[in-house]
Scaffold this active site. Structure first.
Site, PDB file in Angstrom:
ATOM      1  N   GLY A 143      52.031  17.945   0.509  1.00  0.00           N
ATOM      2  CA  GLY A 143      53.279  18.520   0.032  1.00  0.00           C
ATOM      3  C   GLY A 143      53.063  19.683  -0.912  1.00  0.00           C
ATOM      4  N   CYS A 144      53.873  19.731  -1.976  1.00  0.00           N
ATOM      5  CA  CYS A 144      53.882  20.880  -2.887  1.00  0.00           C
ATOM      6  C   CYS A 144      52.557  21.088  -3.617  1.00  0.00           C
ATOM      7  CB  CYS A 144      55.001  20.713  -3.910  1.00  0.00           C
ATOM      8  SG  CYS A 144      56.669  20.787  -3.192  1.00  0.00           S
ATOM      9  N   VAL A 145      51.754  20.059  -3.746  1.00  0.00           N
ATOM     10  CA  VAL A 145      50.486  20.186  -4.472  1.00  0.00           C
ATOM     11  C   VAL A 145      49.348  20.665  -3.571  1.00  0.00           C
ATOM     12  CG1 VAL A 145      49.553  17.847  -4.118  1.00  0.00           C
ATOM     13  CG2 VAL A 145      49.147  19.022  -6.298  1.00  0.00           C
ATOM     14  N   LEU A 347      52.453  20.122  -8.617  1.00  0.00           N
ATOM     15  CA  LEU A 347      52.770  18.699  -8.542  1.00  0.00           C
ATOM     16  C   LEU A 347      53.173  18.359  -7.121  1.00  0.00           C
ATOM     17  CD1 LEU A 347      55.001  18.544 -11.740  1.00  0.00           C
ATOM     18  CD2 LEU A 347      52.692  17.609 -11.533  1.00  0.00           C
TER      19      LEU A 347
END
Length: 361
Positions: A143-145, A347
């Protein structure tokens, strides 16, 4: 040492304003006028003006199967990955001359918005003159990390092989996961934030024969740190359904910045003998306005040190793992004085945090 030598982006063609997306949501979600009055401020307060999508607005009004979505992912991912990689390896803002494709020793591919086997970096090998002996490291589900973790894994590999080069490619086509029949608030928040983005980063070891290709004012990675919170899988991620990927996006994320991320960033700074005043800038993945504000509060820092994160959020939205490389791109274009320090952070699902200490050269 690992140097970040260049960055490139592949920007999708359909640019939608926040107003257009808000009107689309009013049209497709079956809420009453009273419910809409309560929901729509999410769009107004997201600090997003524009986003780019690989599909037209009309596509978002229709229902689609998981298969249809994924076939579009394969098509558009290949197209925009090639754009980002070509841009990265020929970017005269950061390179004195074009980097040969044959010079790349490792391709790390990061994505969470589509499924491909063989993984998508194989298509790069087929479409450009990379060597058949190029190492591959596909990373899925971060994901975003993911962009930050991909850069950390490049650092690990190049630290063991300082003569090598690595290309980290992040591809997220969030529009293809849009679920118009998912009325949960997490989907509404996602609709106010997420866009499509593809980016590529070139990393080199300090013994690479191609190090002379990079211009000044590029950063080197000094240290990385990973932290994953136990029993936090419900914070963000995907719920896999017959129609595709439904977003899980908890309202607790800003609060976790004030607790979990607070511990991580302050421990990281302490171990390096640093404090907030000694950091020139924070190259932070802009998970949302509330997340950036929470980070500023934790650090007792000013929004000025997060300028590029806010600007990327404003002009592109949250593009999951690719976003932090867009922020890095803006920081590198600005140029930073010699020996100044930045922290790249993101994160993501897990719930996890990734930190990289950068020093500018």
């Amino acid at each position: 040492m690992t140097f970040i030598s260049s960055v490139g982006v592949g920007i999708p063609e359909y640019d939608l304003s926040q107003t257009e997306v808000k009107e689309l949501v009013k049209e497709v979600f079956p809420y009453s006028n009273k419910q809409m009055e309560h929901i729509l401020p999410v769009f107004d307060n997201a600090a997003v003006n524009n986003r780019q999508f690989v599909v037209e607005k009309e596509w978002l009004r229709q229902n689609h199967t998981f298969q249809e979505r994924n076939e579009l992912y394969l098509t558009f991912a290949k197209k925009h990955m090639l754009q980002a990689v070509d841009h990265c390896l020929t970017n005269g803002e950061f390179l004195t001359r074009d980097m040969p494709y044959e010079a790349i020793d490792m391709i790390i591919f990061v994505s969470s918005t589509g499924i491909a086997t063989p993984s998508m970096e194989v298509h790069l090998l087929n479409e450009r003159p990379f060597r058949e002996s190029t190492n591959r490291m596909p990373l899925w589900g971060l994901g975003c990390v993911g962009g930050a973790i991909g850069l950390s894994r490049a650092f690990d590999w190049i630290s063991a092989h300082p003569e090598k080069t690595a290309l980290i490619v992040s591809c997220e086509l969030c529009s293809l996961t849009f679920q118009k029949d998912d009325n949960k608030k997490s989907n509404l928040v996602g609709s106010a934030l997420f866009g499509d983005g593809v980016s590529a980063v070139l990393a080199m070891g300090d013994k690479s024969p191609y190090l002379t290709y990079q211009r000044k004012s590029t950063p080197r990675i000094v240290r990385t740190s990973s932290l994953t919170k136990k029993d936090s899988t419900s914070v963000m991620g995907w719920h896999v359904t017959n129609s595709g990927l439904e977003v899980i996006f908890s309202k607790s994320i800003p609060a976790l910045v004030n607790s979990f991320w607070d511990g991580h960033i302050n421990t990281f700074l302490h171990e390096e003998g640093l404090n907030e005043q000694m950091i020139h800038s924070f190259i932070a993945h802009p998970g949302g306005k509330k997340v950036l504000t929470a980070m500023e509060n934790v650090l007792q820092s000013s929004s000025k040190k997060f300028t590029h994160s806010y600007n990327v959020l404003l002009n592109h939205g949250n593009m999951s793992s690719a976003t932090v490389f867009y922020v890095l791109y803006e920081a590198m274009k600005e140029g930073v004085g010699r020996q100044k320090k930045s922290i790249l952070s993101a994160l993501g699902p897990g719930f996890s945090s990734e930190l990289l200490l950068l020093e500018w050269n």
